[in-house]
Scaffold this active site. Structure first.
Site, short mmCIF file in Angstrom:
data_model
loop_
_atom_site.label_atom_id
_atom_site.label_comp_id
_atom_site.label_asym_id
_atom_site.label_seq_id
_atom_site.Cartn_x
_atom_site.Cartn_y
_atom_site.Cartn_z
N PRO A 57 30.52 16.57 21.81
CA PRO A 57 30.69 15.20 22.29
C PRO A 57 31.45 14.40 21.24
O PRO A 57 31.15 14.52 20.05
CB PRO A 57 29.25 14.69 22.41
CG PRO A 57 28.47 15.50 21.42
CD PRO A 57 29.16 16.83 21.31
N GLN B 38 25.06 13.14 27.55
CA GLN B 38 24.35 12.83 26.31
C GLN B 38 23.77 11.41 26.34
O GLN B 38 24.49 10.44 26.61
CB GLN B 38 25.28 12.96 25.10
CG GLN B 38 24.50 12.84 23.79
CD GLN B 38 25.36 12.95 22.55
OE1 GLN B 38 26.16 12.06 22.27
NE2 GLN B 38 25.17 14.01 21.78
N CYS C 29 24.32 10.24 15.55
CA CYS C 29 25.39 9.24 15.42
C CYS C 29 25.21 8.41 14.14
O CYS C 29 24.15 7.83 13.91
CB CYS C 29 25.41 8.34 16.65
SG CYS C 29 26.71 7.10 16.54
N LYS D 296 20.79 17.15 19.58
CA LYS D 296 21.84 17.30 18.55
C LYS D 296 21.46 16.44 17.35
O LYS D 296 21.22 15.23 17.52
CB LYS D 296 23.19 16.89 19.13
CG LYS D 296 24.35 17.04 18.17
CD LYS D 296 25.68 17.04 18.92
CE LYS D 296 26.86 17.16 17.99
NZ LYS D 296 27.22 15.89 17.34
N ASN E 259 27.28 23.49 13.93
CA ASN E 259 28.42 22.58 14.15
C ASN E 259 28.86 21.98 12.82
O ASN E 259 28.05 21.76 11.93
CB ASN E 259 27.99 21.48 15.14
CG ASN E 259 28.95 20.30 15.19
OD1 ASN E 259 28.58 19.17 14.91
ND2 ASN E 259 30.19 20.55 15.55
N GLU F 154 33.00 21.18 10.84
CA GLU F 154 34.08 21.67 9.96
C GLU F 154 34.57 23.08 10.35
O GLU F 154 34.95 23.86 9.48
CB GLU F 154 33.58 21.65 8.51
CG GLU F 154 34.57 21.20 7.49
CD GLU F 154 35.07 19.77 7.68
OE1 GLU F 154 36.26 19.56 7.41
OE2 GLU F 154 34.31 18.88 8.11
N GLY G 15 34.33 20.46 17.41
CA GLY G 15 34.69 19.07 17.65
C GLY G 15 36.15 18.83 17.33
O GLY G 15 37.05 19.17 18.11
N ARG G 16 36.42 18.27 16.12
CA ARG G 16 37.80 17.91 15.78
C ARG G 16 38.74 19.11 15.78
O ARG G 16 39.91 18.98 16.12
CB ARG G 16 37.80 17.20 14.42
CG ARG G 16 37.10 15.84 14.47
CD ARG G 16 36.73 15.37 13.08
NE ARG G 16 35.84 16.33 12.44
CZ ARG G 16 35.60 16.39 11.14
NH1 ARG G 16 36.17 15.53 10.34
NH2 ARG G 16 34.78 17.30 10.65
C1 FMN Z 1 35.44 10.24 16.68
C2 FMN Z 1 34.13 10.98 16.79
C3 FMN Z 1 33.24 10.66 17.80
C4 FMN Z 1 32.01 11.34 17.90
N1 FMN Z 1 31.15 11.02 18.92
C5 FMN Z 1 29.97 11.70 19.06
C6 FMN Z 1 29.09 11.45 20.15
O1 FMN Z 1 29.36 10.64 21.05
N2 FMN Z 1 27.93 12.14 20.19
C7 FMN Z 1 27.59 13.08 19.24
O2 FMN Z 1 26.52 13.69 19.32
N3 FMN Z 1 28.42 13.36 18.23
C8 FMN Z 1 29.60 12.70 18.12
N4 FMN Z 1 30.46 13.01 17.10
C9 FMN Z 1 30.13 14.12 16.19
C10 FMN Z 1 30.76 15.46 16.71
O3 FMN Z 1 30.17 15.83 17.93
C11 FMN Z 1 30.56 16.58 15.69
O4 FMN Z 1 29.18 16.74 15.48
C12 FMN Z 1 31.24 16.29 14.36
O5 FMN Z 1 32.56 15.80 14.55
C13 FMN Z 1 31.28 17.54 13.47
O6 FMN Z 1 31.97 18.56 14.12
P1 FMN Z 1 33.52 18.90 13.78
O7 FMN Z 1 33.60 19.03 12.29
O8 FMN Z 1 33.76 20.18 14.54
O9 FMN Z 1 34.32 17.75 14.28
C14 FMN Z 1 31.68 12.34 16.98
C15 FMN Z 1 32.59 12.67 15.96
C16 FMN Z 1 33.81 12.01 15.86
C17 FMN Z 1 34.77 12.40 14.76
#
Ligand code: FMN
Length: 327
Positions: free
Chosen positions: A7, A68, A98, A139, A199, A201, A223-224
């Site tokens: 998400p 969510q 969050c 989460k 989850n 990086e 995610g990213r």
């Molecule tokens: C811009 C942005 C918005 C996010 N929004 C949510 C969200 O709505 N709900 C949630 O559980 N995590 C949210 N996250 C966290 C991501 O789901 C994820 O846990 C986090 O980016 C680490 O994973 P990654 O390194 O693969 O990006 C958000 C992250 C970013 C960067």
């Protein structure tokens, strides 16, 4: 191995979920969080966050989308979970990660990680409110300031009979700064039987393997990385020879294909979300820059354009020849 699309509020909306799941490799998506305060939200709020509810709770490619919820009141979370279930959500995910100051000040997200007992009560309350066949997932991050309560939080979530737990391997204090501490997830792996998802990086197939080895988890959430490399899930599956749901192995997407996707996405956004179209295309380009040098050049050309139409025209054109030498 299951791969779940993370998400991401303000980034991973229904249009982006549709695009990425069409490319393939994902088993599940999770919506951006829906803030629950002290009232029962109307159906239209959930349908706005999750238009897939109008199509059986799945993206056009058939990938289920969990809704969510984020909030600190167990009863109110349960009430809204029931609404979400009645609307046909294939599952409900609870956000305890969050880091936003506004969200945390209003008793939601990672601030709750300081109170494992309340996390337990929220999960238990939602679990009891919906059918036993509806998955309820949680989460979390490793903790708020540090990870000293991680075991308490995870055991409480297991005792509340959550279906799965996803752990973003950083604390609230860590924000989004690398590294992710995948090895910390092992502490939970050793303690609970609950299915765990690692989850944080994961940008490359090699990162995916390291995250699995260090965390002891097979299942991952992306995610990213999924935005910087739209075929990351397929690349991870190819690397591990695990075809997954779509059973597709494709050669990696090359830049002209990415540009075509950008163009298609700009059309969808201009049609359905004209107010966000420009910012979302620029935002996606900033993620793509990490993987594709061409995205940086394109970003430089687009960054000052305030309207979507000239942006669409540029995206529709083949890459100008020789651009790298002109700079
Ligand atoms: C811009 C942005 C918005 C996010 N929004 C949510 C969200 O709505 N709900 C949630 O559980 N995590 C949210 N996250 C966290 C991501 O789901 C994820 O846990 C986090 O980016 C680490 O994973 P990654 O390194 O693969 O990006 C958000 C992250 C970013 C960067």
């Amino acid at each position: 191995m299951r791969l779940i699309l993370a998400p991401m509020e303000g980034v991973l909306d229904a249009a982006m979920r549709a695009l990425l799941t069409r490319i393939g490799g994902y088993d599940r998506c999770v919506t951006e969080f829906v803030r629950i305060t002290n009232q029962q939200l109307p159906a239209r709020v959930f349908q706005r966050h999750c238009p897939e509810l109008l199509h059986g709770g799945c993206t056009a490619a058939g990938v289920p989308v969990y809704v969510q919820l984020l909030g600190g009141d167990p009863d109110c979370m349960a009430l809204n979970a029931r609404t979400v279930e009645a609307l046909g959500a294939p599952g409900i995910d609870l956000n305890f990660g969050c880091p936003s100051k506004t969200v945390n000040r209003n008793d939601g997200g990672s601030t709750l990680l300081r109170e494992p007992e309340r996390v337990h009560r929220i999960v238990a309350s939602v679990r009891q409110a919906v059918s036993p066949t509806t998955p309820v997932t949680a989460k979390i991050r490793l903790g708020f300031y540090d990870s000293s309560l991680l075991e308490d939080i995870a055991c409480g979530i297991e005792a509340a009979q959550a279906s799965e737990l996803c752990i973003h391997a950083r604390t609230r204090l860590d924000g989004y700064r690398p590294p992710a501490y995948w090895e910390q997830i092992r502490r939970v792996r050793a303690l609970v039987k609950l299915p765990l998802i690692a989850n944080g990086e994961i940008w490359t197939p090699a990162d995916a393997r390291s995250a699995q080895q260090e965390s002891g988890c097979v299942d991952l959430m992306l995610g990213r990385g999924a935005l910087s490399r739209p075929d990351l899930a397929l690349a991870i599956r190819r690397d591990q020879a695990q075809p997954g749901p779509a059973a597709t192995y494709r050669p990696p997407l090359c830049w002209p294909q990415i540009q075509a996707l950008l163009h298609q996405h700009s059309e969808v956004m201009a049609r359905n979300h004209p107010r966000y179209a420009v910012s979302r295309i620029k935002q996606w380009l900033t993620y793509l820059r990490r993987q594709y040098p061409e995205a940086e050049q394109l970003f430089q050309r687009l960054k000052r354009l305030p309207d979507i139409h000239p942006i669409q025209q540029i995206l529709a054109l083949p890459e100008p020849q020789g651009l790298p030498h002109e700079q």
